[in-house]
Design an enzyme around this catalytic site. Structure first.
Site, PDB file in Angstrom:
ATOM      1  N   SER A 157       0.879  26.312  -7.557  1.00 40.89           N
ATOM      2  CA  SER A 157       0.086  26.696  -6.382  1.00 40.89           C
ATOM      3  C   SER A 157       0.479  25.912  -5.137  1.00 40.89           C
ATOM      4  CB  SER A 157      -1.413  26.541  -6.670  1.00 40.89           C
ATOM      5  OG  SER A 157      -1.715  25.205  -6.963  1.00 40.89           O
ATOM      6  N   SER A 158       1.229  24.824  -5.315  1.00 44.56           N
ATOM      7  CA  SER A 158       1.715  24.118  -4.117  1.00 44.56           C
ATOM      8  C   SER A 158       2.899  23.234  -4.471  1.00 44.56           C
ATOM      9  CB  SER A 158       0.590  23.282  -3.480  1.00 44.56           C
ATOM     10  OG  SER A 158       0.347  22.113  -4.222  1.00 44.56           O
ATOM     11  N   GLY A 159       3.452  22.611  -3.456  1.00 39.55           N
ATOM     12  CA  GLY A 159       4.437  21.542  -3.627  1.00 39.55           C
ATOM     13  C   GLY A 159       5.700  21.880  -4.396  1.00 39.55           C
ATOM     14  N   LYS A 162      -5.832  27.389  -9.545  1.00 40.87           N
ATOM     15  CA  LYS A 162      -6.200  28.255  -8.406  1.00 40.87           C
ATOM     16  C   LYS A 162      -5.419  29.549  -8.514  1.00 40.87           C
ATOM     17  CE  LYS A 162      -6.232  24.423  -5.157  1.00 40.87           C
ATOM     18  NZ  LYS A 162      -5.013  23.727  -5.538  1.00 40.87           N
ATOM     19  N   ASP A 195      -5.146  26.060 -17.138  1.00 43.71           N
ATOM     20  CA  ASP A 195      -5.475  24.653 -16.923  1.00 43.71           C
ATOM     21  C   ASP A 195      -4.780  23.866 -18.033  1.00 43.71           C
ATOM     22  OD1 ASP A 195      -6.618  22.141 -16.847  1.00 43.71           O
ATOM     23  OD2 ASP A 195      -8.629  22.882 -16.374  1.00 43.71           O
ATOM     24  N   SER A 241       8.631  13.797 -14.209  1.00 44.70           N
ATOM     25  CA  SER A 241       8.000  12.477 -14.254  1.00 44.70           C
ATOM     26  C   SER A 241       7.861  12.017 -12.804  1.00 44.70           C
ATOM     27  CB  SER A 241       8.866  11.542 -15.117  1.00 44.70           C
ATOM     28  OG  SER A 241       8.383  10.239 -15.096  1.00 44.70           O
ATOM     29  N   TYR A 266      -1.560   6.371 -12.886  1.00 42.68           N
ATOM     30  CA  TYR A 266      -0.580   7.447 -12.640  1.00 42.68           C
ATOM     31  C   TYR A 266       0.762   7.008 -13.249  1.00 42.68           C
ATOM     32  CZ  TYR A 266       2.710  10.404 -10.092  1.00 42.68           C
ATOM     33  OH  TYR A 266       3.727  11.280  -9.765  1.00 42.68           O
ATOM     34  N   SER A 267       1.174   5.773 -12.942  1.00 40.44           N
ATOM     35  CA  SER A 267       2.424   5.251 -13.508  1.00 40.44           C
ATOM     36  C   SER A 267       2.357   5.225 -15.025  1.00 40.44           C
ATOM     37  CB  SER A 267       2.691   3.827 -13.001  1.00 40.44           C
ATOM     38  OG  SER A 267       3.339   3.853 -11.757  1.00 40.44           O
ATOM     39  N   ALA A 268       1.230   4.746 -15.564  1.00 44.02           N
ATOM     40  CA  ALA A 268       1.107   4.633 -17.027  1.00 44.02           C
ATOM     41  C   ALA A 268       1.264   5.997 -17.691  1.00 44.02           C
ATOM     42  CB  ALA A 268      -0.247   4.007 -17.388  1.00 44.02           C
ATOM     43  N   LYS A 326       2.875   8.570 -16.496  1.00 39.28           N
ATOM     44  CA  LYS A 326       4.273   9.003 -16.348  1.00 39.28           C
ATOM     45  C   LYS A 326       5.191   8.188 -17.282  1.00 39.28           C
ATOM     46  CE  LYS A 326       3.949  12.255 -13.087  1.00 39.28           C
ATOM     47  NZ  LYS A 326       4.211  13.677 -13.361  1.00 39.28           N
ATOM     48  N   PHE A 355       8.076  13.071  -2.027  1.00 32.09           N
ATOM     49  CA  PHE A 355       8.283  14.435  -1.521  1.00 32.09           C
ATOM     50  C   PHE A 355       7.059  14.865  -0.739  1.00 32.09           C
ATOM     51  CE2 PHE A 355      11.765  14.369  -4.403  1.00 32.09           C
ATOM     52  CZ  PHE A 355      12.651  15.336  -3.945  1.00 32.09           C
ATOM     53  N   THR A 411       4.439  17.102  -0.137  1.00 29.38           N
ATOM     54  CA  THR A 411       3.741  18.199  -0.834  1.00 29.38           C
ATOM     55  C   THR A 411       2.231  18.039  -0.634  1.00 29.38           C
ATOM     56  OG1 THR A 411       3.365  16.974  -2.879  1.00 29.38           O
ATOM     57  CG2 THR A 411       5.503  18.091  -2.681  1.00 29.38           C
TER      58      THR A 411
HETATM   59  N1  LIG Z   1       5.076  14.691  -4.213  1.00 30.59           N
HETATM   60  C1  LIG Z   1       5.641  13.590  -4.625  1.00 30.59           C
HETATM   61  O1  LIG Z   1       5.982  12.702  -3.832  1.00 30.59           O
HETATM   62  C2  LIG Z   1       5.901  13.394  -6.109  1.00 30.59           C
HETATM   63  C3  LIG Z   1       6.664  12.297  -6.483  1.00 30.59           C
HETATM   64  C4  LIG Z   1       6.938  12.078  -7.816  1.00 30.59           C
HETATM   65  C5  LIG Z   1       6.453  12.950  -8.774  1.00 30.59           C
HETATM   66  N2  LIG Z   1       5.693  14.014  -8.393  1.00 30.59           N
HETATM   67  C6  LIG Z   1       5.194  14.893  -9.465  1.00 30.59           C
HETATM   68  O2  LIG Z   1       5.527  16.225  -9.166  1.00 30.59           O
HETATM   69  C7  LIG Z   1       4.588  17.106  -9.777  1.00 30.59           C
HETATM   70  C8  LIG Z   1       4.120  18.117  -8.759  1.00 30.59           C
HETATM   71  O3  LIG Z   1       3.427  17.450  -7.734  1.00 30.59           O
HETATM   72  P1  LIG Z   1       3.404  17.948  -6.218  1.00 30.59           P
HETATM   73  O4  LIG Z   1       3.882  16.826  -5.405  1.00 30.59           O
HETATM   74  O5  LIG Z   1       4.017  19.261  -6.065  1.00 30.59           O
HETATM   75  O6  LIG Z   1       1.800  18.011  -6.017  1.00 30.59           O
HETATM   76  P2  LIG Z   1       0.822  19.179  -5.551  1.00 30.59           P
HETATM   77  O7  LIG Z   1       1.328  19.821  -4.329  1.00 30.59           O
HETATM   78  O8  LIG Z   1      -0.532  18.552  -5.541  1.00 30.59           O
HETATM   79  O9  LIG Z   1       0.919  20.238  -6.755  1.00 30.59           O
HETATM   80  C9  LIG Z   1       0.401  19.946  -8.021  1.00 30.59           C
HETATM   81  C10 LIG Z   1       0.323  21.216  -8.822  1.00 30.59           C
HETATM   82  O10 LIG Z   1      -0.221  20.894 -10.126  1.00 30.59           O
HETATM   83  C11 LIG Z   1      -1.247  21.835 -10.432  1.00 30.59           C
HETATM   84  N3  LIG Z   1      -2.253  21.246 -11.313  1.00 30.59           N
HETATM   85  C12 LIG Z   1      -2.966  20.108 -11.149  1.00 30.59           C
HETATM   86  N4  LIG Z   1      -3.823  19.940 -12.176  1.00 30.59           N
HETATM   87  C13 LIG Z   1      -3.648  21.002 -13.011  1.00 30.59           C
HETATM   88  C14 LIG Z   1      -4.229  21.396 -14.223  1.00 30.59           C
HETATM   89  N5  LIG Z   1      -5.208  20.674 -14.819  1.00 30.59           N
HETATM   90  N6  LIG Z   1      -3.811  22.544 -14.812  1.00 30.59           N
HETATM   91  C15 LIG Z   1      -2.841  23.284 -14.219  1.00 30.59           C
HETATM   92  N7  LIG Z   1      -2.241  22.970 -13.073  1.00 30.59           N
HETATM   93  C16 LIG Z   1      -2.651  21.839 -12.466  1.00 30.59           C
HETATM   94  C17 LIG Z   1      -1.835  22.221  -9.072  1.00 30.59           C
HETATM   95  O11 LIG Z   1      -2.408  23.510  -9.143  1.00 30.59           O
HETATM   96  P3  LIG Z   1      -3.980  23.825  -9.207  1.00 30.59           P
HETATM   97  O12 LIG Z   1      -4.701  22.723  -8.496  1.00 30.59           O
HETATM   98  O13 LIG Z   1      -4.085  25.160  -8.567  1.00 30.59           O
HETATM   99  O14 LIG Z   1      -4.270  23.880 -10.667  1.00 30.59           O
HETATM  100  C18 LIG Z   1      -0.585  22.260  -8.205  1.00 30.59           C
HETATM  101  O15 LIG Z   1       0.020  23.529  -8.287  1.00 30.59           O
HETATM  102  C19 LIG Z   1       3.472  16.217 -10.332  1.00 30.59           C
HETATM  103  O16 LIG Z   1       3.648  16.065 -11.735  1.00 30.59           O
HETATM  104  C20 LIG Z   1       3.687  14.897  -9.620  1.00 30.59           C
HETATM  105  O17 LIG Z   1       3.231  13.801 -10.385  1.00 30.59           O
HETATM  106  C21 LIG Z   1       5.393  14.254  -7.091  1.00 30.59           C
END
Ligand SMILES: NC(=O)c1ccc[n+]([C@@H]2O[C@H](COP(=O)([O-])OP(=O)(O)OC[C@H]3O[C@@H](n4cnc5c(N)ncnc54)[C@H](OP(=O)(O)O)[C@@H]3O)[C@@H](O)[C@H]2O)c1
Length: 268
Positions: free
Chosen positions: A11-13, A35, A49, A127, A141-143, A145, A174, A176
């Site tokens: 749904s995002s990012g 969502k 979910d 991760s 969060y780190s733990a 991952k 990133f 997001t």
């Molecule tokens: N952005 C960064 O800087 C960064 C850095 C390192 C790692 N990451 C990792 O990259 C991944 C994606 O993150 P993002 O940055 O794209 O964040 P984001 O924009 O917040 O997107 C997170 C996505 O996960 C979904 N989600 C959350 N809880 C969920 C659940 N219980 N069931 C199903 N879907 C769920 C959300 O959708 P709904 O809320 O609609 O369910 C959303 O689509 C994550 O694992 C994050 O830890 C991100």
């Protein structure tokens, strides 16, 4: 035969960028999120979910019924709960792990029988650089991952005989929805003895993420991994300095790493 890709959290990012890019490149993409998709998309979005066993099973079964296979599973869904480790309640800790670790494991367990039956598949676990180093005020969060890392290492050996590859991707920062979707522990939200450092760290974390790389950078790496016959086990993606510190960490003493991170997050 066109590959079928199943991505959690579109749904995002990062998930949204990956789903868009892969469907543009001709893959059959199924994305999931809690969502519903509020727009016309070139791929199908299934309500799911990752913390709910039944909903994961139903989503996987829907794809299998329609396509007969899942070639690539991308475990991307994730949340961030920020706060001092002392301030986490058991429920808050559980919630962090339930999405970022148990959610990933749940999807893997559900998809694997179908990949093993075809004797082929790729599992890509998103991760974080925070999965390679403990980040202050993102400790759980780190733990979670780090748990993804150990799980993925072991899994890669167990499923290799079935011709299934396991890949871990460690994104740096990133831009997001992750920053605005992050929640904080109830105790940190009210204010605690950790307040001074907590607030400084949260400001740095938000700035780093919102000044971070474009999600398309990660989406292109994921596409490359899917195209490769024998991908590496690990891909660290993002800013040069973040990739460098992640590579150097195993060779540095903890005192030096702690100094570098404490200085960066202004908690020293
Ligand atoms: N952005 C960064 O800087 C960064 C850095 C390192 C790692 N990451 C990792 O990259 C991944 C994606 O993150 P993002 O940055 O794209 O964040 P984001 O924009 O917040 O997107 C997170 C996505 O996960 C979904 N989600 C959350 N809880 C969920 C659940 N219980 N069931 C199903 N879907 C769920 C959300 O959708 P709904 O809320 O609609 O369910 C959303 O689509 C994550 O694992 C994050 O830890 C991100």
């Amino acid at each position: 035969m066109t590959k079928v890709v199943f991505i959690t959290g579109v749904s995002s990012g990062l998930g949204k960028a990956c789903a868009g890019n892969l469907s543009e490149k001709g893959y059959i993409v199924y994305g999931t999120s809690r969502k519903p998709a509020g727009e016309q998309l070139p791929y199908k979005v299934i309500g799911m979910d990752v913390t709910d066993e039944q909903s994961v099973m139903a989503a996987v079964n829907e794809v299998i019924a329609a396509e007969g296979k899942i070639d690539v599973l991308i475990n991307n869904a994730g949340i961030g709960i920020g706060g001092a480790l002392e301030n986490f309640s058991a429920e808050e800790t559980q919630k962090q792990f339930d999405t970022n670790f148990f959610g990933m494991a749940r999807a893997v367990r559900t998809v694997l029988p179908f990949m093993r039956a075809k004797k082929s598949g790729k599992i890509i676990n998103i991760s974080s650089i925070g999965g390679l180093m403990g980040l202050p005020f993102q400790g759980n969060y780190s733990a979670a991952k780090f748990a993804v890392e150990g799980f993925s290492e072991a899994l890669s050996m167990e499923v290799k005989p079935f011709n299934i590859n396991v890949v871990v991707v460690n994104p740096g920062d990133f831009k997001t929805g992750f920053t605005s979707n992050r929640v904080f522990t109830a105790k940190d939200s009210k204010g605690s003895d950790y307040d001074k450092h907590f607030r400084k760290a949260v400001t740095v974390i938000g700035k780093d993420e919102q000044g971070g790389s474009d999600p398309m950078v990660l989406a292109r790496t994921i596409e490359k991994i899917i195209r490769k016959k024998n991908p590496h086990f690990r891909y660290i993606v993002g800013r040069f300095d973040q990739r460098l510190i992640a590579r150097l960490k195993p060779f540095l003493p903890h005192s030096l790493m702690a100094w570098i991170l404490s200085d960066h997050y202004k908690v020293g």
